[in-house]
Enzyme design. Structure first.
Site, PDB file in Angstrom:
ATOM      1  N   ASN A 230       0.839  -1.296  -0.106  1.00 55.00           N
ATOM      2  CA  ASN A 230      -0.080  -0.043   0.033  1.00 55.00           C
ATOM      3  C   ASN A 230       0.858   1.408  -0.051  1.00 55.00           C
ATOM      4  O   ASN A 230       0.310   2.198  -0.158  1.00 55.00           O
ATOM      5  CB  ASN A 230      -0.862  -0.011   1.270  1.00 55.00           C
ATOM      6  CG  ASN A 230      -0.433  -0.449   2.415  1.00 55.00           C
ATOM      7  OD1 ASN A 230       0.338  -1.384   2.564  1.00 55.00           O
ATOM      8  ND2 ASN A 230      -0.375   0.397   3.762  1.00 55.00           N
TER       9      ASN A 230
ATOM     10  N   SER B 182     -11.515  -5.391  -0.633  1.00 51.37           N
ATOM     11  CA  SER B 182     -12.129  -4.002  -0.042  1.00 51.37           C
ATOM     12  C   SER B 182     -12.696  -3.116  -1.050  1.00 51.37           C
ATOM     13  O   SER B 182     -11.917  -2.717  -1.879  1.00 51.37           O
ATOM     14  CB  SER B 182     -11.308  -3.119   1.030  1.00 51.37           C
ATOM     15  OG  SER B 182     -12.194  -2.114   1.566  1.00 51.37           O
ATOM     16  N   ALA B 183     -13.835  -2.979  -1.144  1.00 60.44           N
ATOM     17  CA  ALA B 183     -14.678  -2.388  -2.148  1.00 60.44           C
ATOM     18  C   ALA B 183     -14.333  -0.918  -2.334  1.00 60.44           C
ATOM     19  O   ALA B 183     -14.068  -0.402  -3.472  1.00 60.44           O
ATOM     20  CB  ALA B 183     -16.212  -2.297  -2.024  1.00 60.44           C
ATOM     21  N   HIS B 184     -13.941  -0.185  -1.262  1.00 62.21           N
ATOM     22  CA  HIS B 184     -13.693   1.388  -1.320  1.00 62.21           C
ATOM     23  C   HIS B 184     -12.368   1.533  -2.339  1.00 62.21           C
ATOM     24  O   HIS B 184     -12.019   2.839  -2.365  1.00 62.21           O
ATOM     25  CB  HIS B 184     -13.555   2.228  -0.120  1.00 62.21           C
ATOM     26  CG  HIS B 184     -12.627   1.887   1.014  1.00 62.21           C
ATOM     27  ND1 HIS B 184     -11.718   2.777   1.017  1.00 62.21           N
ATOM     28  CD2 HIS B 184     -12.462   0.752   1.828  1.00 62.21           C
ATOM     29  CE1 HIS B 184     -10.850   2.328   1.968  1.00 62.21           C
ATOM     30  NE2 HIS B 184     -11.172   1.181   2.247  1.00 62.21           N
TER      31      HIS B 184
ATOM     32  N   THR C 215     -26.799  -9.608   9.437  1.00 68.39           N
ATOM     33  CA  THR C 215     -27.765  -9.252   8.370  1.00 68.39           C
ATOM     34  C   THR C 215     -26.833  -8.554   7.416  1.00 68.39           C
ATOM     35  O   THR C 215     -26.247  -7.502   7.732  1.00 68.39           O
ATOM     36  CB  THR C 215     -28.861  -8.271   8.621  1.00 68.39           C
ATOM     37  OG1 THR C 215     -29.781  -9.104   9.855  1.00 68.39           O
ATOM     38  CG2 THR C 215     -29.792  -7.948   7.584  1.00 68.39           C
TER      39      THR C 215
ATOM     40  N   CYS D 162      -3.067   5.194   7.001  1.00 73.46           N
ATOM     41  CA  CYS D 162      -2.973   4.972   8.593  1.00 73.46           C
ATOM     42  C   CYS D 162      -1.687   5.571   9.440  1.00 73.46           C
ATOM     43  O   CYS D 162      -1.724   5.832  10.267  1.00 73.46           O
ATOM     44  CB  CYS D 162      -2.884   3.487   8.716  1.00 73.46           C
ATOM     45  SG  CYS D 162      -4.046   2.661   7.671  1.00 73.46           S
TER      46      CYS D 162
HETATM   47  N1  PLP Z   1      -4.931  -4.206   3.633  1.00 73.67           N
HETATM   48  C1  PLP Z   1      -4.301  -3.286   2.825  1.00 73.67           C
HETATM   49  C2  PLP Z   1      -2.997  -3.542   1.972  1.00 73.67           C
HETATM   50  C3  PLP Z   1      -4.817  -1.962   2.435  1.00 73.67           C
HETATM   51  O1  PLP Z   1      -4.023  -0.873   1.908  1.00 73.67           O
HETATM   52  C4  PLP Z   1      -5.819  -1.592   3.573  1.00 73.67           C
HETATM   53  C5  PLP Z   1      -6.537  -0.290   3.604  1.00 73.67           C
HETATM   54  O2  PLP Z   1      -5.623   0.736   3.254  1.00 73.67           O
HETATM   55  C6  PLP Z   1      -6.484  -2.502   4.262  1.00 73.67           C
HETATM   56  C7  PLP Z   1      -5.827  -3.771   4.323  1.00 73.67           C
HETATM   57  C8  PLP Z   1      -7.538  -2.219   5.108  1.00 73.67           C
HETATM   58  O3  PLP Z   1      -8.809  -2.325   4.265  1.00 73.67           O
HETATM   59  P1  PLP Z   1      -9.985  -1.615   4.890  1.00 73.67           P
HETATM   60  O4  PLP Z   1      -9.912   0.097   5.058  1.00 73.67           O
HETATM   61  O5  PLP Z   1     -11.154  -1.935   3.942  1.00 73.67           O
HETATM   62  O6  PLP Z   1     -10.339  -1.960   6.415  1.00 73.67           O
END
Ligand code: PLP
Length: 392
Positions: free
Chosen positions: A151, A199-201, A237, A327
């Protein structure tokens, strides 16, 4: 020019076609998919369609998709769900040193419960070397988890090879593919991955919905117990609108991936060429080509400790980039554990700029960034950067 959003690794804007798919689920189609009446069955159809669309993106079968509330939950589910099937002394887990906290913190939790965890190193290109996995395997290694794309630096990991080594040893292979799904082909019918987090977003879908791909025939301990939804592995749900949006986002990513990849690589290379010309002391962090199409991680030699200041100056120009992962804003000013693991020193490891492009990025935005970066660098006063370094 309006605001420019170059932080797609943090999150992506919703595609209007995704919003359109979700809206009926916030209106007339409000049923509970577990209800037998027609309101419930209409909601069930929306869930079934979303599941099929996510499965299609992964070349998987719909019953291999377990919906969760996030990528973080999918990561927790995979690791804890496998580990707790064993006594701690019978279960060794291998992951890499530069995973997302969703993996690393879960591993720390498992260590507190008595499980053994080994962190694989990464090389200076930001890549896990398969040989290091071979060396780390133990007779009681049950699970290996290595991310598909990082990331922060955006580097792609050799997950097919890592998965094959893991399978030959008789352990399970999980990959956190939150940054990779929808951007590079990840086909479960050709790669021997057992579990994969999404993760959809991160693919122009909604927040608060993710999934774990769980290969047919595998069972894991549920994290959440209740009414038995999601084959009893994740009761609650269903987030019906979220699933519909996720499904649409997955479908669009599947249909548009090839053209989008070519477009983003062109933009990425245009930025890199422009930056090389305008900011000769800038350097690319991570492997040059084994990286996500729209992902650039830059250092600026001599200005590493000014990264946050640069990000703020660009923000004043209407450009959103990041200095690491979203993060890491909780740990502003601290060196990145990822860059340290790549062998950078403490000063360099403070200094990355993450520029991540997406579906709505335009060529004129790319050019505006290439113009804005040298301007922002020239605005850095030595005094301001010194003061910032002290505050940090
Ligand atoms: N794993 C990776 C490599 C990510 O980049 C992220 C979010 O930045 C996540 C997990 C966490 O995903 P979520 O934001 O859907 O909890």
């Amino acid at each position: 020019m309006g605001k420019i959003y170059f932080d797609h690794s943090a999150t992506t804007p919703l595609d209007p076609r995704v919003v359109e798919a979700m809206l009926p689920l916030y209106g007339a189609n409000f049923g509970n998919p577990s209800s037998i009446h027609s309101d419930g069955q209409e909601a069930r159809e929306a869930v079934d369609l979303g599941r099929q669309q996510v499965a299609d993106l992964l070349h998987a079968s719909p019953d291999e998709i377990i919906f969760t509330a996030s990528g973080t939950e999918a990561d927790n589910m995979a690791l804890i769900g496998v580990a707790t099937q064993y006594k701690p002394q019978d279960c060794h887990i291998i992951t890499s040193v530069f995973e997302h906290p969703a993996i690393l913190e879960t591993c720390k939790y498992l260590e507190r419960l008595g499980y053994a965890v080994t962190l694989l190193p990464i090389n200076s290109d930001g890549i896990v070397e398969p040989e290091s996995l071979r060396r780390a395997l133990r007779p009681n290694t049950r699970l290996v988890s290595v991310m598909a794309a990082n990331n922060v630096v955006g580097t792609l990991q050799p997950i097919e090879e890592l998965a094959k080594i893991t399978k030959a040893h008789g352990a399970l292979f999980h990959t956190d593919a939150v940054q990779a799904v929808g951007k590079i082909p990840l086909h479960m019918d050709t790669i021997p991955v057992d579990m994969l987090s999404i993760s959809a977003h991160k693919l122009h879908g909604p927040k608060g919905i993710g999934a774990l791909y769980l290969r047919q025939g595998l069972t894991i301990e549920p994290l959440i117990h209740g009414g038995g939804q999601e084959r009893g592995i994740r009761s609650a749900t269903e987030n019906v609108a979220g699933i519909a949006g996720f499904g649409k986002a997955a479908e669009l990513a599947r249909l548009e991936m090839a053209a989008e990849t070519a477009r983003l690589i062109r933009f990425r290379d245009r930025i890199l060429a422009g930056v090389a010309e305008q900011v000769p002391n800038a350097y690319l962090i991570g492997h040059r080509s084994k990286r996500l199409p729209g992902h650039i991680c830059l250092g600026v030699a001599g200005h590493e400790s000014d990264a946050i200041l640069l990000m703020l100056l660009l923000n004043e120009d209407g450009i959103s980039i990041s200095t690491g992962s979203a993060c890491s804003s909780h740990h502003a000013g601290q060196p990145s554990y990822i860059l340290l693991a790549m062998g950078m020193d403490e000063v360099q490891a403070r200094g990355s700029l993450r520029i991540t492009l997406g579906r709505f990025t335009t060529e004129s935005e790319v050019d505006a960034y290439v113009e804005a970066l040298p301007r922002a660098i020239s605005n850095l006063s030595p005094v301001a950067s010194h003061e910032f370094a002290v505050v940090a």
